[in-house]
Design an enzyme around this catalytic site. Structure first.
Site, PDB file in Angstrom:
ATOM      1  CG  ASP A 103      -2.024   0.994   1.164  1.00  0.00           C
ATOM      2  OD1 ASP A 103      -1.811   2.074   0.568  1.00  0.00           O
ATOM      3  OD2 ASP A 103      -3.104   0.717   1.697  1.00  0.00           O
ATOM      4  NE  ARG A 162      -5.923 -10.445 -12.669  1.00  0.00           N
ATOM      5  CZ  ARG A 162      -6.697 -11.385 -12.149  1.00  0.00           C
ATOM      6  NH1 ARG A 162      -7.355 -12.220 -12.944  1.00  0.00           N
ATOM      7  NH2 ARG A 162      -6.830 -11.504 -10.845  1.00  0.00           N
TER       8      ARG A 162
END
Length: 316
Positions: free
Chosen positions: A211, A285
Site C-alpha cells: 500500500d 495481472r
C-alpha cells in the site's frame, strides 16, 4: 336559542388552549411547564434507547471481528490485543470469498496455513523440510507467489496476508500446481518478525506492491521505514536478499533512500539505483494493468551486509 356546544372538552384546572393544542398535535406553548417536562423525559428516554442500540451494534461487530469466518480456517484477529503494533504491515479489508476459495481454506488451512498469534516461535526448518525460507509480505490473490514457488521448489515461501479470498486462492493455486513449498500465514507480519522468528532465520524478504499510502499525512504508515528495516535485519541471514517493487514512484524513491541509508543493507546495483525486474519475479495481472496505464514499476534489490551483528535486538 340553544347554547353553543364546545367541541373540545376541557379538563378541570387545565387551560383550554393547552388542551386544544395537545389534541391537535401541536407543541405546548411557552409556560406549559408540566407538559414540557414530560416531553423532555420522553426525548431523554429515546436518546437512551438509541445509545443502547448503538452500543449493542458495536458489541456485535466486535464479536464478529473476533470470530473466524471459516471454522478451522484463518482467525479473524489472531494476535488479538496482546501485542503492540507500532507499524502495521497491512490494511484490513473484507471481500467476498468464492465457493472454491472457501473449500480450499477449510480443507488446506490445517495443512499449509498458520495464524500469526505472537505466542510461539516458528521452527522454520521443520515447517519447510529444511528448505531456505523467504518471507513474502502481501501476496494479493497469490498468482505470483504460486508461480515463484513452482519455478523454484528448492526455496520455501512463507507468504503473509490478511486478505481471506487471497489466502484461499493461493492455497488452491498451490495445490493445483502440485507445490508443497508454500505456507500461508494470516495476520500482521510485524508481529511475525518480532515475536515468532529466530534471529537470522530468513534467506530473503519480498515486498511487492505494498500500500503506497499516497497522502503526505499517511506516509508514516508505509511499511518500508528505518524501524522496519532494523527488525528485518535481525531476522535475515548475512547475504540474504531484500526485494521490493512498486508502481508508485514517490514510494519507490523512499524505499531506495531508506535502504541505502541503512548500514546493514547493500544495493546490488553498482550505480546505487533501481534494479531491473529479476526473472524470478513474475509479471502479474495487476502490474500489467498498471503498465498499460503508463505506470512505471521500480524494483529495489538489496542484500543483508555480511559484517556486523545488526541493531540491538528488542525481545529476541
Amino acid at each position: 336559542m340553544s347554547e353553543p356546544v364546545n367541541p373540545t372538552p376541557t379538563t378541570p384546572g387545565a387551560p383550554t388552549g393547552l388542551v386544544t393544542g395537545l389534541a391537535a398535535g401541536r407543541a405546548p406553548a411557552a409556560g406549559a411547564g408540566p407538559a414540557l417536562g414530560v416531553t423532555a423525559a420522553a426525548d431523554a428516554a429515546l436518546r437512551s434507547d438509541e445509545e443502547a442500540r448503538r452500543e449493542a451494534s458495536f458489541e456485535r461487530q466486535r464479536r464478529l471481528r473476533q470470530e473466524p469466518r471459516f471454522p478451522g480456517g484463518p482467525a479473524a484477529d489472531p494476535a488479538g490485543s496482546h501485542h503492540e503494533r507500532r507499524i502495521r504491515s497491512f490494511q484490513p479489508r473484507r471481500s467476498r470469498v468464492t465457493t472454491g476459495q472457501e473449500e480450499a481454506l477449510q480443507r488446506l488451512w490445517p495443512v499449509w496455513g498458520l495464524d500469526i498469534d505472537g505466542r510461539r516461535v516458528l521452527d522454520l526448518p521443520t515447517l519447510f523440510d529444511g528448505l531456505p525460507v523467504v518471507l513474502e509480505i502481501g501476496f494479493g490473490m497469490g498468482e505470483a507467489t504460486a508461480r515463484m514457488a513452482a519455478d523454484d521448489p528448492s526455496t520455501g515461501i512463507l507468504a503473509v496476508d490478511v486478505h481471506t479470498p487471497g489466502q484461499g486462492n493461493l492455497l488452491a493455486l498451490a495445490e493445483r500446481a502440485g507445490v508443497t513449498n508454500v505456507r500461508v500465514a494470516n495476520g500482521d507480519a510485524i508481529i511475525l518478525l518480532r515475536e515468532m522468528l529466530e534471529p537470522a532465520a530468513l534467506d530473503g524478504l519480498r515486498v511487492y506492491f505494498p500500500d503506497p499510502w499516497p497522502k503526505t499525512r499517511h506516509h508514516k504508515r508505509r511499511l518500508i521505514q528505518p524501524e522496519f528495516l532494523d527488525l528485518v535485519a535481525r531476522r535475515l541471514k548475512p547475504g540474504a536478499t531484500v526485494h521490493c517493487a512498486t508502481d508508485w514512484e514517490p514510494y519507490a524513491e523512499q524505499m531506495l533512500d531508506v535502504l541505502t541509508a541503512h548500514p546493514l543493507f547493500e544495493n546490488t546495483r553498482p550505480d546505487g539505483g533501481f534494479a531491473p525486474r529479476p526473472a524470478f519475479r513474475p509479471l502479474t495481472r495487476f502490474e500489467g494493468q498498471g503498465l498499460d496505464k503508463g505506470h512505471v514499476v521500480h524494483d529495489v534489490l538489496f542484500t543483508r551486509a555480511e559484517d556486523g551483528p545488526g541493531p540491538s535486538p528488542t525481545g529476541h
